[in-house]
Design an enzyme around this catalytic site. Sequence first.
Site, PDB file in Angstrom:
ATOM      1  N   LYS A  18     114.398  94.437  -7.665  1.00 29.37           N
ATOM      2  CA  LYS A  18     115.404  93.802  -8.219  1.00 29.37           C
ATOM      3  C   LYS A  18     116.598  93.031  -7.314  1.00 29.37           C
ATOM      4  CE  LYS A  18     118.888  96.226  -6.327  1.00 29.37           C
ATOM      5  NZ  LYS A  18     119.850  95.681  -5.359  1.00 29.37           N
ATOM      6  N   ASP A 146     121.333 103.188  -7.759  1.00 29.73           N
ATOM      7  CA  ASP A 146     120.454 102.129  -8.390  1.00 29.73           C
ATOM      8  C   ASP A 146     119.269 102.617  -9.350  1.00 29.73           C
ATOM      9  OD1 ASP A 146     121.977 100.090  -7.224  1.00 29.73           O
ATOM     10  OD2 ASP A 146     120.319  99.566  -5.726  1.00 29.73           O
TER      11      ASP A 146
HETATM   12  O1  C5P Z   1     123.071 105.840  -3.998  1.00 29.27           O
HETATM   13  P1  C5P Z   1     122.720 105.222  -2.804  1.00 29.27           P
HETATM   14  O2  C5P Z   1     121.968 106.580  -2.036  1.00 29.27           O
HETATM   15  O3  C5P Z   1     121.312 104.371  -2.893  1.00 29.27           O
HETATM   16  O4  C5P Z   1     123.564 104.946  -1.862  1.00 29.27           O
HETATM   17  C1  C5P Z   1     123.651 104.897  -0.356  1.00 29.27           C
HETATM   18  C2  C5P Z   1     124.906 104.726   0.136  1.00 29.27           C
HETATM   19  O5  C5P Z   1     125.532 103.451  -0.155  1.00 29.27           O
HETATM   20  C3  C5P Z   1     126.031 105.640  -0.318  1.00 29.27           C
HETATM   21  O6  C5P Z   1     125.863 106.905   0.482  1.00 29.27           O
HETATM   22  C4  C5P Z   1     127.401 104.858  -0.151  1.00 29.27           C
HETATM   23  O7  C5P Z   1     127.879 105.270   1.476  1.00 29.27           O
HETATM   24  C5  C5P Z   1     127.097 103.535  -0.459  1.00 29.27           C
HETATM   25  N1  C5P Z   1     127.188 103.303  -1.890  1.00 29.27           N
HETATM   26  C6  C5P Z   1     128.634 102.905  -2.279  1.00 29.27           C
HETATM   27  N2  C5P Z   1     128.951 102.696  -3.316  1.00 29.27           N
HETATM   28  C7  C5P Z   1     127.954 102.559  -4.226  1.00 29.27           C
HETATM   29  C8  C5P Z   1     126.509 102.479  -3.774  1.00 29.27           C
HETATM   30  C9  C5P Z   1     126.356 103.056  -2.744  1.00 29.27           C
HETATM   31  O8  C5P Z   1     129.465 103.460  -1.494  1.00 29.27           O
HETATM   32  N3  C5P Z   1     128.294 102.109  -5.577  1.00 29.27           N
END
Ligand code: C5P
Length: 322
Positions: A18, A146
Site C-alpha cells: 500500500k 495497518d
Molecule cells: O501498530 P504498529 O505495530 O504497526 O505500530 C508500530 C509503532 O508505530 C507503534 O508502536 C507506535 O509507536 C507507532 N504508531 C503510532 N500511531 C499510529 C500507528 C503507529 O504512534 N497510528
Amino acid sequence: MGSRLRSGAAVSVRACAKINLTLRVTGVRADGYHGLRTVFQSLAMHDTLTFVATRGPFRIECDDPRCPTDDSNLVWRAASLVWQAMGRRGELRGVTAQIKKRIPLQSGLGGGSSDAAAAIRGLSRLWRTTLPEPLERSVAARLGADVPFFLGGGTALGLERGDLLFPLVDFAPTWVTLVIPPFGVSTQDAFGWFDGDCVSARPDSPIDGPNRRRDEGGFWIGATGGRRTRLAPGEYRNDLEASVAARHPDISRIVRALRRRGAHYSAMSGSGSSVFGLFTSKELATQAAGALSKNGRLAVVTATVGRIRYAALTDPRPLLQA
Ligand code: C5P
C-alpha cells in the site's frame, strides 16, 4: 481441520503493498498511538505467501535473510491468533509458511502488515475455517494499526490509529513509481521524531507538526463524476515526511526528482523510507524509475489496485499436489 489435513496440502496467497496518498497526524492518544487521518491505496506489487501442511511445530521460511522467521514476524503472531480463535490449544503446529518477499522491509509500504492479513486469510482457508468478520477484524487490529486495511484493500480512509476504516470509491487507476532508498525507517522512530520536532517547534502543542499549515481547509472526499475519489489539493501531504527527511535528506531529493520527471504528485509513503510518484503514463513512470535507480536505491513501477481487483488478487488459492 489441521490434524485431518494431508501433509503437503498447500494454499498460496498474495499480499499487496500500500501507499498512503495522504497522512495527517491529528493527535496523540491515551494509548501512546497517534490519531491519524490517512487515505490508504493498495498496489499491485506483492509478496507471495504459501502455507504448507507439514508435521511438527509452525515454521517460517523467507527468501529475504533480513526478514525475521521467529515469533517476532507478524505472520507467526497472526497464525497464533487464528489458531486460538479456532479454539485450538497447545503449541502452534502443522504448517510451514513460505514468504517470497518483494515488498522491502521498513519501507512504509505495509509489507509486514499485508503478510499478516494474508496469513489470516491463507490459514483460514488451509484450516477450513471461516472466522466471523468482526473476529477477523479484531484479530487484524491486534496485530497492528495497518493490518485491518489489508483485509479489504482498494482506497480507504483510515481514522483513529488508521484502523477505523471507511472504504472510498476507488482512486483513478494510476501508474506508481516507488523509490526505495538503501535505508529503512522504523515506524516507531518516525512517530518519535515527529513528536520531538513538534515539541521543539511549539512546546504547547504536541501535534502541531513542523510542516503543518495554519490555514488548513476542511477535509473532503468526493467523487469526480460520482466515480472516483479525489482529495482536496491541500490534503495531499504526509505529516511525517519533514521529520523523516530531516534525518534522511535523500527523501526530499527523491520527492523533487519524481516531480521533475512528470509525477503529478509524489510523497513519502507512511513512515518511510519509500517515496512514491503518481504518473498518468507507464512510459513516464518507467523513465523516472530508470533515472532514480542509482545511489543504492531500488525503483519499481507498479499500479494502483481497486477493491474488486484486490479481492481477486489476494484470494487464497489451493495448490495442486503432485
Ligand atoms: O501498530 P504498529 O505495530 O504497526 O505500530 C508500530 C509503532 O508505530 C507503534 O508502536 C507506535 O509507536 C507507532 N504508531 C503510532 N500511531 C499510529 C500507528 C503507529 O504512534 N497510528
